[in-house]
Design a protein around this motif. Structure first.
Motif, mmCIF file in Angstrom:
data_model
loop_
_atom_site.group_PDB
_atom_site.id
_atom_site.type_symbol
_atom_site.label_atom_id
_atom_site.label_comp_id
_atom_site.label_asym_id
_atom_site.label_seq_id
_atom_site.Cartn_x
_atom_site.Cartn_y
_atom_site.Cartn_z
ATOM 1 N N ALA A 131 0.621 -1.210 0.028
ATOM 2 C CA ALA A 131 0.069 0.010 -0.052
ATOM 3 C C ALA A 131 0.879 1.085 -0.099
ATOM 4 C CB ALA A 131 -0.979 0.004 1.240
ATOM 5 N N VAL A 132 0.304 2.278 -0.658
ATOM 6 C CA VAL A 132 1.002 3.429 -0.655
ATOM 7 C C VAL A 132 0.103 4.643 -0.438
ATOM 8 C CG1 VAL A 132 2.873 2.577 -2.507
ATOM 9 C CG2 VAL A 132 0.868 3.720 -3.232
ATOM 10 N N SER A 133 1.045 5.801 -0.056
ATOM 11 C CA SER A 133 0.260 6.998 0.139
ATOM 12 C C SER A 133 -0.267 7.922 -1.062
ATOM 13 C CB SER A 133 1.004 7.956 1.139
ATOM 14 O OG SER A 133 0.311 9.149 1.089
ATOM 15 N N ILE A 134 -1.258 8.348 -1.210
ATOM 16 C CA ILE A 134 -1.677 9.089 -2.461
ATOM 17 C C ILE A 134 -0.700 10.138 -2.907
ATOM 18 C CG2 ILE A 134 -3.107 10.522 -1.034
ATOM 19 C CD1 ILE A 134 -4.968 10.464 -3.666
ATOM 20 N N ASP A 135 0.177 10.467 -1.640
ATOM 21 C CA ASP A 135 0.801 11.736 -1.968
ATOM 22 C C ASP A 135 2.317 11.119 -2.436
ATOM 23 O OD1 ASP A 135 -0.592 13.858 -1.027
ATOM 24 O OD2 ASP A 135 -0.096 13.563 1.096
ATOM 25 N N ARG A 140 5.792 11.413 -9.862
ATOM 26 C CA ARG A 140 5.731 10.227 -10.944
ATOM 27 C C ARG A 140 4.960 10.694 -11.978
ATOM 28 N NH1 ARG A 140 7.992 6.183 -8.291
ATOM 29 N NH2 ARG A 140 7.434 4.452 -10.027
ATOM 30 N N PHE A 141 5.211 9.911 -13.275
ATOM 31 C CA PHE A 141 4.596 10.263 -14.424
ATOM 32 C C PHE A 141 3.413 9.403 -14.699
ATOM 33 C CE2 PHE A 141 9.109 11.245 -15.432
ATOM 34 C CZ PHE A 141 8.949 12.483 -16.134
ATOM 35 N N ARG A 156 -9.104 11.599 -16.663
ATOM 36 C CA ARG A 156 -8.338 10.539 -16.004
ATOM 37 C C ARG A 156 -6.936 10.193 -16.695
ATOM 38 N NH1 ARG A 156 -10.630 4.598 -15.982
ATOM 39 N NH2 ARG A 156 -10.337 3.908 -13.784
ATOM 40 N N ALA A 157 -6.144 9.698 -15.706
ATOM 41 C CA ALA A 157 -4.848 9.424 -16.039
ATOM 42 C C ALA A 157 -4.422 8.169 -15.299
ATOM 43 C CB ALA A 157 -3.735 10.648 -16.000
ATOM 44 N N LYS A 158 -3.469 7.563 -15.740
ATOM 45 C CA LYS A 158 -2.777 6.295 -15.163
ATOM 46 C C LYS A 158 -1.552 6.495 -14.751
ATOM 47 C CE LYS A 158 -1.861 1.508 -16.010
ATOM 48 N NZ LYS A 158 -1.955 0.221 -17.197
ATOM 49 N N VAL A 159 -1.286 6.315 -13.285
ATOM 50 C CA VAL A 159 0.096 6.116 -12.833
ATOM 51 C C VAL A 159 0.513 4.972 -12.150
ATOM 52 C CG1 VAL A 159 -0.854 7.318 -10.878
ATOM 53 C CG2 VAL A 159 1.498 7.654 -11.283
ATOM 54 N N ILE A 160 1.840 4.579 -12.328
ATOM 55 C CA ILE A 160 2.303 3.510 -11.681
ATOM 56 C C ILE A 160 3.065 3.892 -10.341
ATOM 57 C CG2 ILE A 160 3.664 1.299 -12.119
ATOM 58 C CD1 ILE A 160 1.198 1.491 -13.799
ATOM 59 N N HIS A 163 5.614 0.247 -6.374
ATOM 60 C CA HIS A 163 5.657 -1.392 -6.538
ATOM 61 C C HIS A 163 5.062 -1.784 -7.700
ATOM 62 C CE1 HIS A 163 6.285 -1.187 -2.176
ATOM 63 N NE2 HIS A 163 5.312 -0.534 -2.075
ATOM 64 N N GLY A 164 4.849 -0.795 -8.903
ATOM 65 C CA GLY A 164 4.418 -1.514 -10.026
ATOM 66 C C GLY A 164 3.022 -1.313 -10.149
ATOM 67 N N HIS A 165 2.262 -0.935 -9.369
ATOM 68 C CA HIS A 165 0.747 -1.100 -9.227
ATOM 69 C C HIS A 165 0.164 0.186 -9.975
ATOM 70 C CE1 HIS A 165 1.068 -4.184 -5.571
ATOM 71 N NE2 HIS A 165 1.364 -4.489 -6.989
ATOM 72 N N PRO A 166 -0.741 -0.042 -10.850
ATOM 73 C CA PRO A 166 -1.457 1.156 -11.445
ATOM 74 C C PRO A 166 -2.503 1.811 -10.679
ATOM 75 C CG PRO A 166 -2.610 -0.767 -12.105
ATOM 76 C CD PRO A 166 -1.319 -1.247 -11.122
ATOM 77 N N HIS A 167 -2.648 3.125 -10.611
ATOM 78 C CA HIS A 167 -3.409 3.789 -9.975
ATOM 79 C C HIS A 167 -4.055 4.831 -11.034
ATOM 80 C CE1 HIS A 167 -2.115 2.857 -5.900
ATOM 81 N NE2 HIS A 167 -1.017 2.753 -6.684
ATOM 82 N N PHE A 168 -5.577 4.949 -10.824
ATOM 83 C CA PHE A 168 -6.146 5.893 -11.932
ATOM 84 C C PHE A 168 -6.478 7.246 -11.024
ATOM 85 C CE2 PHE A 168 -6.535 1.910 -13.620
ATOM 86 C CZ PHE A 168 -6.168 2.185 -15.046
ATOM 87 N N VAL A 169 -6.196 8.331 -11.751
ATOM 88 C CA VAL A 169 -6.282 9.857 -11.033
ATOM 89 C C VAL A 169 -6.760 10.894 -11.937
ATOM 90 C CG1 VAL A 169 -4.660 9.206 -9.371
ATOM 91 C CG2 VAL A 169 -3.948 10.525 -11.246
ATOM 92 N N MET A 170 -7.381 11.686 -11.434
ATOM 93 C CA MET A 170 -7.717 12.911 -11.945
ATOM 94 C C MET A 170 -6.813 13.880 -12.212
ATOM 95 S SD MET A 170 -10.680 11.664 -13.241
ATOM 96 C CE MET A 170 -11.487 13.162 -13.889
ATOM 97 N N VAL A 171 -6.612 14.474 -13.319
ATOM 98 C CA VAL A 171 -5.449 15.539 -13.308
ATOM 99 C C VAL A 171 -5.937 16.708 -14.096
ATOM 100 C CG1 VAL A 171 -3.567 13.675 -13.301
ATOM 101 C CG2 VAL A 171 -4.275 14.344 -15.520
#
Length: 211
Positions: A131-135, A140-141, A156-160, A163-171
């Motif tokens: 688990a990672v903090s959102i901050d 990261r790209f 919506r954008a995808k960031v890794i 740990h190599g896990h994808p996250h989807f965030v609004m940018v």
């Protein structure tokens, strides 16, 4: 031998043995995955227990998962109880009443469990969290998905993560007048609530440094 194990004076220890077998079957079947998070509940109680904190720590609770601690206690309670009753029978020719035998076995099994919990906790594999903090996503790209991101109109954008896990965030752009197109690579530079501000990796979108 089986008659000795199941006679009335030894019923508390026979019960502990059956309960131990039940716990092992639950563990191997994977049904404990659907049980309430007893370990988390215990941690919460220990953190706010004050004087009880020291007692629970002494008993080894928190060093081992609760299911493992309970299995260890039941095993020691059963073994100490049977050995104690057999010893008493050899000396006096009779057995202790079940309530007295169970009380004495429990008083011995508690500190014995605490003593064994410490070395056992050191050799048990530790759970590792990814688990990672959102901050931690800042810096990261990310790759923009479908649509166009403008100031006030995020996409919506995808960031890794690390740990190599994808996250989807609004940018949305960090600078007024910029816009990002689908598939564009962005650098997340800061966060405003659940919204990330970004700049484009492309040189044409990078803000100029004045002076």
């Amino acid at each position: 031998m089986f008659e000795f194990w199941l006679i009335n004076e030894n019923l508390p220890f026979a019960g502990a043995g059956f309960l131990l077998i039940g716990l092992m079957l639950l563990q191997f079947s994977g049904l404990t995955d659907f049980a309430p998070d007893l370990d988390a509940d215990m941690d919460g109680q220990v953190d706010g227990a004050g004087a009880a904190d020291g007692l629970l720590s002494f008993l080894g609770l928190g060093r081992l998962p609760l299911m493992i601690w309970l299995a260890l206690f039941l095993l020691l309670f059963m073994v100490i109880g049977y050995v104690g009753q057999q010893t008493i029978q050899g000396i006096t020719g009779s057995l202790l009443p079940p309530w007295l035998a169970a009380t004495l076995a429990g008083l011995v099994a508690m500190p014995a469990t605490a003593i064994l919990a410490r070395p056992l906790a050191r050799i048990m594999p530790k759970d590792e969290t990814t688990a990672v903090s959102i901050d931690s996503l800042i810096g990261r790209f990310a790759i923009l998905g479908t649509g166009t991101a403008r100031l006030g109109a995020p996409a919506r954008a995808k960031v890794i993560d690390i740990h190599g896990h994808p996250h989807f965030v609004m940018v949305e752009p960090d600078n007024d007048g910029q816009e990002f197109m689908s598939g564009e690579k962005l650098l997340l530079v800061r966060r405003d609530g659940n919204l990330f501000k970004a700049i484009s990796q492309g040189g044409q979108h990078l803000p100029r440094l004045e002076g």
